[in-house]
Write an enzyme that holds these catalytic residues in place. Structure first.
Site, PDB file in Angstrom:
ATOM      1  N   VAL A   1       0.921  -1.190  -0.126  1.00 27.03           N
ATOM      2  CA  VAL A   1      -0.032   0.070  -0.168  1.00 27.03           C
ATOM      3  C   VAL A   1       1.055   1.137  -0.042  1.00 27.03           C
ATOM      4  O   VAL A   1       2.111   1.271   0.705  1.00 27.03           O
ATOM      5  CB  VAL A   1      -0.930  -0.128   1.205  1.00 27.03           C
ATOM      6  N   CYS A   2       0.616   2.188  -0.667  1.00 29.26           N
ATOM      7  CA  CYS A   2       1.208   3.499  -0.616  1.00 29.26           C
ATOM      8  C   CYS A   2       2.685   3.230  -1.179  1.00 29.26           C
ATOM      9  O   CYS A   2       2.780   2.424  -1.970  1.00 29.26           O
ATOM     10  CB  CYS A   2       1.120   4.131   0.738  1.00 29.26           C
ATOM     11  N   THR A   3       3.838   4.111  -0.508  1.00 26.52           N
ATOM     12  CA  THR A   3       5.055   3.964  -1.113  1.00 26.52           C
ATOM     13  C   THR A   3       5.708   2.477  -0.499  1.00 26.52           C
ATOM     14  O   THR A   3       6.886   2.553  -0.842  1.00 26.52           O
ATOM     15  CB  THR A   3       5.789   5.186  -0.699  1.00 26.52           C
TER      16      THR A   3
ATOM     17  N   THR B   1       0.789   3.414  -6.405  1.00 30.07           N
ATOM     18  CA  THR B   1       1.554   3.935  -5.114  1.00 30.07           C
ATOM     19  C   THR B   1       0.707   5.261  -4.888  1.00 30.07           C
ATOM     20  O   THR B   1      -0.175   5.635  -5.448  1.00 30.07           O
ATOM     21  CB  THR B   1       3.047   4.037  -5.101  1.00 30.07           C
TER      22      THR B   1
ATOM     23  N   GLY C   1      -3.154   2.256  -3.698  1.00 31.25           N
ATOM     24  CA  GLY C   1      -2.779   3.597  -3.770  1.00 31.25           C
ATOM     25  C   GLY C   1      -2.331   4.244  -2.357  1.00 31.25           C
ATOM     26  O   GLY C   1      -1.965   3.578  -1.479  1.00 31.25           O
TER      27      GLY C   1
END
Lengths: 220, 220
Positions: B100-102, B120, B150
């Site tokens: 998830v995310c970075t 991301t 994201g």
């Protein structure tokens, strides 16, 4: 901006981490995680958290007092005298008294919702009446200095709404963009009003098993 | 269903707790929180978590391997050889490789996204190219056994999507109803495509400060 967030054994982790992540972005936020005692505290997930303060060392007059919800752990803490005393005493001197999910029942058990509108997890909404509160079926509810979010993920919407109240609409818009809260759920099944009757029945059955297990535990 | 979720100093807590809360509801879920060493681990909020396993004791072939994102802490872990070795070794034997995310950048740094589509946090999307991945602007992306969400709150949508892949659509619908994921954000500001230009600039400036602070730290 002093924020005191109650945590207790087996609370629902995501109830806390929605508003916690968002309020961490508030200017000058000082956030305490307040528990009955220090040391690793289990949630209803495999994650355990470290409290930062106890009822004795927590702020006596925070700007925001908060309680998360849960199932068995929540029913247990609603009967814990030291916890209810901490909430009642601190709530009397708090700027905001807030909750997510069945955290509203904990605030209610501490006598803090009598005469106020509030919301909670959809499956527990009627129980608010037991504490003199008026249930409102909304994603979040603000009545004077009481603010409550619905079930679990409603803590994100609730957290942003409180940010707007405290730091203004632009601060909330920035926080929403920073956490990319542009929801696109894979299904339309997040509330009994939109889920299929079969899904609602299955989830209520699941909660019923939880309640039954609790009753058995209490008898032991 | 063996699930290994990486945690590391100062990761973004809500990146983890979206999927963690949802996957806890999977039938027979066995979830490990895997860190370089045991003992309280700080997040980018005031909460510290307790890892349950180290790289040495974690599952060698989990059904799901997961990494959360963050800012400074994420850039640091992307240069940590022991962490990248753990991810590369375990990823080679994992059913799903997810983030998830970075967290996608961490998986990319471990060489696990080369030739795959991924997503991301919106502010980091272009960086996926540095690791041979193809950036896709979606709430979540599934490409063969790679799945990525994201920014931050996208972990909830992502977590439900993976539940559907693993346990079927009805399990995902039930989980969505249990966590009341019926979003109603107070504003329409969760992505640069919908936020005002002023809000986008303000958040990018905020991230720029973070990056500048990181550069200063590295020189020290």
């Amino acid at each position: 901006m002093q924020i005191s967030m109650l945590i207790y054994p087996n609370f629902t982790a995501l109830d806390l981490f929605g508003p916690l992540q968002i309020w961490t972005m508030l200017p000058d936020a000082k956030i305490e995680l307040v528990a009955k005692e220090l040391g690793p505290l289990p949630t209803d997930t495999p994650a355990s958290l470290m409290p930062t303060h106890t009822y004795e060392t927590a702020s006596k007059s925070p700007d925001i007092l908060f309680a998360p919800g849960g199932t068995e752990g929540t029913f247990a803490i609603m009967e814990d005298r030291a916890t209810l005393d901490y909430l009642a005493d601190t709530g009397a001197r708090s700027g905001w008294i807030t909750s997510v999910c069945t955290g509203a029942l904990v605030m209610g058990a501490a006598g803090l919702l009598k005469g106020y509108q509030a919301t909670t997890h959809w499956a527990a909404l009627d129980q608010l009446k037991n504490f003199g509160a008026t249930p409102v079926k909304e994603r979040w509810v603000i009545d004077r200095n009481r603010a409550s979010g619905g079930g679990v993920t409603a803590g994100i919407d609730f957290g942003l709404a409180i940010t707007a109240e405290i730091a203004g609409e632009e601060a909330a818009r920035m926080a929403q963009l920073a956490v990319e809260y542009n929801p696109h759920p894979p299904y339309n099944s997040g509330h009994p009003d939109v889920a299929t009757p079969e899904t609602v029945t299955a989830v209520l059955d699941h909660f019923a098993e939880t309640t039954a297990r609790l009753a058995t535990t209490e008898k032991t």
